[in-house]
Design an enzyme around this catalytic site. Structure first.
Site, short mmCIF file in Angstrom:
data_model
loop_
_atom_site.label_atom_id
_atom_site.label_comp_id
_atom_site.label_asym_id
_atom_site.label_seq_id
_atom_site.Cartn_x
_atom_site.Cartn_y
_atom_site.Cartn_z
N GLU A 184 -10.44 2.13 2.00
CA GLU A 184 -10.38 0.70 2.73
C GLU A 184 -11.68 0.43 3.44
OE1 GLU A 184 -6.67 0.42 4.82
OE2 GLU A 184 -5.43 0.67 3.08
N GLU A 218 -1.95 3.95 -1.98
CA GLU A 218 -1.19 3.86 -0.91
C GLU A 218 -0.31 2.66 -1.12
OE1 GLU A 218 -2.81 3.34 2.98
OE2 GLU A 218 -4.13 5.11 2.60
C1 FCB Z 1 -3.70 1.76 5.65
C2 FCB Z 1 -4.34 3.06 6.08
C3 FCB Z 1 -3.69 4.06 6.24
C4 FCB Z 1 -2.14 3.76 7.03
C5 FCB Z 1 -1.54 2.65 6.28
C6 FCB Z 1 -0.28 2.18 6.93
O1 FCB Z 1 -4.30 0.62 5.80
O2 FCB Z 1 -5.24 3.40 5.00
O3 FCB Z 1 -4.08 5.09 6.91
O4 FCB Z 1 -2.59 3.16 8.30
O5 FCB Z 1 -2.66 1.51 6.14
#
Ligand code: FCB
Length: 457
Positions: free
Chosen positions: A164, A357
């Site tokens: 990210e 994620e």
């Molecule tokens: C993302 C991050 C991760 C976590 C989630 C909820 O932006 O990559 O580390 O904080 O959000």
């Protein structure tokens, strides 16, 4: 029951600073997140990652837990300041020993490792040299990548260079909500370029040292929708899309900053940090794209809005999400995931996609029975899995779904107040208590299909 293709990979993700603890052990020195979290007022309740989930000392039990949950893949990140604790001097072998054990432990349990090289924890010694704002950071990141690859490169099938970049550049250097806590738009844009350059240099190092491995990058992509059909709202949504999505997708996948970037940032930067050859390096082919999905927003025009206050995107505002929302007031919008997946495939790349994620925070607690019931998390995942399956049916080459997160952990500026895990962590005792969602996910994985929730019966 919606089925997934054979060979589809299910797993979970974590990040070093969020779970490891052992902040001062085996030669590790502080990262920008240690310094930020220990600065009064920066995190909720002054929470920090000194101990976090104590994963550094509970590794074997945590790996056993992953195996018991049937996880097929585990995405974790390497702490740069464990591996390169000092500005000069050798690689810290003791720091790498830990990741050697994570890797072998996962492989021994039949869990496929996915290694992220940077998940936001820049060594503080590098911040002292300007951090991501200093172009030299790219060279340092390539060195660090080389050190990690020399030790682990023979066993890691899949690498992710950065997690990210939007967050560690814009949230860290313009919004100021994340480390290093700066609020300067021109600096933030330089960090975007230096971050992408670091990705390019690291990718080249991976190709050289581990030609058999697959490599990519993880972007958090959003689905910004105009709040109305008006010209002004549509232009506002396009600006949010520029900043949140296209500033990263375009250089990486087309070798150019988006055509509207120069005009949008006129007066902030003229992009003079881009040197000949940079964009070729940045856009070298990746093997897969990692996507983290959390947000779909309705965007409205808000003339006069100047970053960093409110929105960091000049002239825009995000409407408050309609219910259902998570404990973080984020709207639950599975069609946003569908839109992101289909759009990336249609407009940006035909490479395989991995959801690296996706998840939500809830106000989880353990009841009198000692268990943690989280039917809303099951419902959330079921809807998002369905959306992913729909994208696959529509031709998107999605290969994997890694949920965030394996266990509750240090949620950055929100500290321990936001619980994202499928496993509940009782911080005072460090007990791990699988939530209902973990038991349900195990059944999903075994069936390779979205099975009904039977945890309340
Ligand atoms: C993302 C991050 C991760 C976590 C989630 C909820 O932006 O990559 O580390 O904080 O959000």
């Amino acid at each position: 029951m919606t089925r997934f293709p054979d060979g589809f990979v299910w797993g979970s993700a974590t990040a070093a600073y969020q779970i490891e603890g052992a902040a001062g052990e085996d030669g590790r020195t502080p990262s920008i997140w240690d310094v930020f979290a220990h600065t009064p007022g920066r995190t909720r309740h002054g929470d920090h990652g000194d101990l976090a989930c104590d994963h550094y000392h509970r590794l074997d039990a945590d790996l056993d837990l992953m195996a018991a949950l049937g996880l097929q893949a585990y995405r974790f990140s390497v702490s740069w300041s464990r591996v390169k604790p000092e500005p000069v001097g050798a690689t810290n072998a003791a720091g790498l020993d830990f990741y050697d054990r994570v890797l072998d432990g996962a492989l021994a349990r039949g869990i496929q490792p996915v290694v992220t090289l940077y998940h936001w924890d820049l060594p503080q010694w590098l911040q002292d040299k300007g951090g991501w704002a200093n172009r030299d950071v790219a060279e340092h990141f390539a060195d660090f990548t080389g050190a990690v690859l020399s030790r682990l490169g023979d066993r890691v099938p899949r690498w992710i260079t950065l997690n990210e970049p939007y967050c560690f550049t814009f949230i860290g250097h313009l919004e100021g909500r994340h480390a290093p806590g700066l609020q300067n738009e021109a600096t933030a844009l330089a960090t975007v370029h230096n971050g992408l350059l670091a990705h390019g240099q690291a990718l080249a190092r991976i190709r050289e040292l581990a030609p058999h491995a697959l490599a990519g990058i993880t972007l958090n992509l959003s689905d910004p929708l105009p709040a109305s059909d008006s010209e002004a709202d549509r232009a506002a949504a396009a600006r949010v899309d520029l900043v949140e999505n296209r500033m990263f997708l375009s250089p990486l996948l087309r070798g150019e900053y988006p055509p509207d970037a120069a005009e949008f940032y006129a007066g902030v930067t003229d992009f003079d940090f881009v040197r000949p050859g940079d964009l070729e390096l940045i856009s070298a082919p990746i093997d897969f794209l990692g996507i983290n999905f959390y947000e779909q927003h309705r965007i409205t025009a808000h003339p006069g809005q100047q970053p960093p206050a409110g929105s960091i995107v000049r002239g825009t505002r995000k409407l408050r999400a309609e219910p259902p929302v998570t404990a973080g007031n984020v709207g639950v919008r599975p069609d946003g995931l569908y839109n992101v997946l289909t759009r990336v495939h249609r407009e940006w790349t035909d490479r395989p996609l991995w959801i690296t994620e996706n998840g939500l925070a809830l106000n989880d607690y353990t009841g009198p029975d000692g268990r943690c019931h989280d039917p809303e998390r099951i419902d959330y995942f079921a809807r998002h899995f369905e959306a992913a399956a729909r994208a696959i049916a529509d031709g998107v080459p999605l290969e994997a779904y890694l949920v965030w997160s394996l266990m509750d952990n240090f949620e950055w500026a929100d500290g321990y107040s936001k619980r994202f895990g499928i496993v509940y962590v009782d911080y005072p005792t460090q007990a791990r208590i699988p939530k209902s969602s973990a038991r349900w996910l195990r059944r999903v994985i075994a069936a390779n299909a979205v099975v009904p929730d039977d945890t309340l019966g």
